[in-house]
Design a protein around this motif. Sequence first.
Motif, mmCIF file in Angstrom:
data_model
loop_
_atom_site.group_PDB
_atom_site.id
_atom_site.type_symbol
_atom_site.label_atom_id
_atom_site.label_comp_id
_atom_site.label_asym_id
_atom_site.label_seq_id
_atom_site.Cartn_x
_atom_site.Cartn_y
_atom_site.Cartn_z
ATOM 1 N N UNK A 1 1.023 -0.968 -0.017
ATOM 2 C CA UNK A 1 -0.089 0.210 0.364
ATOM 3 C C UNK A 1 1.464 1.068 -0.211
ATOM 4 N N UNK A 2 2.025 1.634 -0.577
ATOM 5 C CA UNK A 2 2.822 2.627 -0.466
ATOM 6 C C UNK A 2 2.099 2.978 -1.855
ATOM 7 N N UNK A 3 2.520 4.590 -1.440
ATOM 8 C CA UNK A 3 2.414 5.504 -2.764
ATOM 9 C C UNK A 3 3.157 5.389 -3.802
ATOM 10 N N UNK A 4 2.797 5.027 -4.955
ATOM 11 C CA UNK A 4 4.356 3.829 -5.822
ATOM 12 C C UNK A 4 5.014 5.201 -6.488
ATOM 13 N N UNK A 5 3.941 5.967 -7.259
ATOM 14 C CA UNK A 5 3.993 7.254 -7.484
ATOM 15 C C UNK A 5 5.688 7.866 -7.104
ATOM 16 N N UNK A 6 5.268 7.766 -5.495
ATOM 17 C CA UNK A 6 6.429 8.694 -4.777
ATOM 18 C C UNK A 6 7.885 7.992 -4.515
ATOM 19 N N UNK A 7 7.346 6.702 -4.679
ATOM 20 C CA UNK A 7 7.895 5.628 -4.548
ATOM 21 C C UNK A 7 9.295 5.347 -5.472
ATOM 22 N N UNK A 8 8.300 5.257 -6.359
ATOM 23 C CA UNK A 8 9.553 4.904 -7.800
ATOM 24 C C UNK A 8 10.280 6.730 -8.016
ATOM 25 N N UNK A 9 9.115 7.823 -7.443
ATOM 26 C CA UNK A 9 9.959 8.937 -7.677
ATOM 27 C C UNK A 9 11.801 9.236 -6.891
ATOM 28 N N UNK A 10 11.368 8.195 -6.264
ATOM 29 C CA UNK A 10 12.555 8.542 -4.946
ATOM 30 C C UNK A 10 13.512 7.722 -5.287
ATOM 31 N N UNK A 11 13.278 5.973 -6.140
ATOM 32 C CA UNK A 11 13.889 4.950 -6.113
ATOM 33 C C UNK A 11 14.903 5.447 -7.278
ATOM 34 N N UNK B 1 16.242 8.227 -8.471
ATOM 35 C CA UNK B 1 17.114 9.393 -8.007
ATOM 36 C C UNK B 1 18.592 8.673 -6.986
ATOM 37 N N UNK B 2 18.334 7.206 -6.986
ATOM 38 C CA UNK B 2 19.606 6.257 -6.381
ATOM 39 C C UNK B 2 19.953 5.543 -6.841
ATOM 40 N N UNK B 3 20.271 4.749 -6.616
ATOM 41 C CA UNK B 3 21.077 3.658 -7.749
ATOM 42 C C UNK B 3 20.422 2.892 -8.621
ATOM 43 N N UNK B 4 19.142 2.723 -8.151
ATOM 44 C CA UNK B 4 18.171 2.033 -8.449
ATOM 45 C C UNK B 4 16.831 2.950 -9.711
ATOM 46 N N UNK B 5 18.228 4.079 -9.981
ATOM 47 C CA UNK B 5 16.971 4.386 -11.041
ATOM 48 C C UNK B 5 18.076 4.069 -12.413
ATOM 49 N N UNK B 6 16.943 4.074 -13.204
ATOM 50 C CA UNK B 6 17.154 3.654 -15.140
ATOM 51 C C UNK B 6 16.472 4.511 -16.173
ATOM 52 N N UNK B 7 17.161 4.140 -16.851
ATOM 53 C CA UNK B 7 16.106 4.657 -17.937
ATOM 54 C C UNK B 7 15.249 4.120 -18.367
ATOM 55 N N UNK B 8 15.066 2.366 -17.522
ATOM 56 C CA UNK B 8 14.146 1.182 -17.430
ATOM 57 C C UNK B 8 12.799 1.920 -16.598
ATOM 58 N N UNK B 9 13.291 2.566 -16.000
ATOM 59 C CA UNK B 9 12.785 2.792 -14.503
ATOM 60 C C UNK B 9 11.801 4.645 -15.355
ATOM 61 N N UNK B 10 12.460 4.674 -15.542
ATOM 62 C CA UNK B 10 11.872 6.239 -16.283
ATOM 63 C C UNK B 10 11.124 6.138 -17.173
ATOM 64 N N UNK B 11 11.346 5.273 -18.209
ATOM 65 C CA UNK B 11 10.196 4.817 -19.755
ATOM 66 C C UNK B 11 9.209 4.059 -19.334
ATOM 67 N N UNK B 12 9.585 2.728 -18.403
ATOM 68 C CA UNK B 12 8.718 1.695 -17.983
ATOM 69 C C UNK B 12 7.735 1.704 -16.705
#
Length: 292
Positions: free
Chosen positions: A196-206, A208-219
Amino acid sequence: MSNVTVIGLGIMGLPMAVNLVKAGHTVTGYNRSQDKVDALVAAGGNGASSVAEAVKDADMIITMVPDSPDVEAVVTGDDGVFANARAGALWIDNSTIRPDVAVELADAARAAGLRPLDAPVSGGEQGAIDGVLSIMVGGAKADFEAAEPVLNAIGRTIVHVGPSGSGQTVKAANQLIVAANIEALAEAIVFLEAYGVDTEAGLKVLGGGLAGSKVLEQKGQKMLDRDFAPGFRLALHHKDLGIVTAAARAKNVAIPLGSAVAQLVGNIVAEGDGGLDHSGLFTRVARSSGRD
Ligand code: NAP
């Protein structure tokens, strides 16, 4: 400015051809089905009704079709590129195909007097539209240097990676990394949703860190929206994972993660969802977690 012919005006080939028109080249397109040729003509290109007609005056011929047999079909035979192009023309295969087939076809192209480059691309449909693809190029360095000014119209990161076949080998590695990334992102999103986490907020912070990727940005957002319109079809990624698993096996390279994701992609294609974007891997992660 060059006479450039583009054969295969699909999701990638059409926007690439349009960017070549915008860069000032004279662009002739050929496609099996006519509607895509009409779209290129509407954007300022010329249409041809056969491969032979399309290539006869070309300085550079780009092929952008799905798989190894499709490239073979358009370049070989009496009506193909090799039999009809001018001596000295550059042949650039932007399709993703088997590295061993790329080497065989490059030899045949040289025998026909052409200058071959295997130059698969990465960056997806949006990268093709924006003209910012990564292009990994195998072939003779001098031919790469001759092609580079034209490739600048469709890509941003354009790198000569070695002799013929090398571009396809690098692309196979690319497809392994992308597939594993997509599967990991899908698993992470289903996991966040389950809590039940706020997924948009979760992806935003992910992002910006080492989990960030073009895949995360585009998909990432597409998975949240359950929007799996292609893009890059799972059927094509299945083809590419077949290429990388076979090529890795041929050199005794262990790719356990690649093999696992190849199975997952193969299963979803076998179940009839090969037309979904590759982010559609999400649907199986959700289903197997009881959350679809
Ligand atoms: P696509 O939308 O399916 O387009 C393929 C094009 O090739 C279509 O215009 C099709 O003509 C034509 N074609 C298919 N088989 C043919 C044959 N045997 N002879 C002549 N023409 C044929 O595919 P795409 O997504 O543009 O992908 C093209 C290549 O780029 C693939 O190798 C793919 O792996 C690679 N790629 C794709 C992406 C992506 O995000 N889509 C990204 C990087 C690389 P019809 O219109 O008549 O069917």
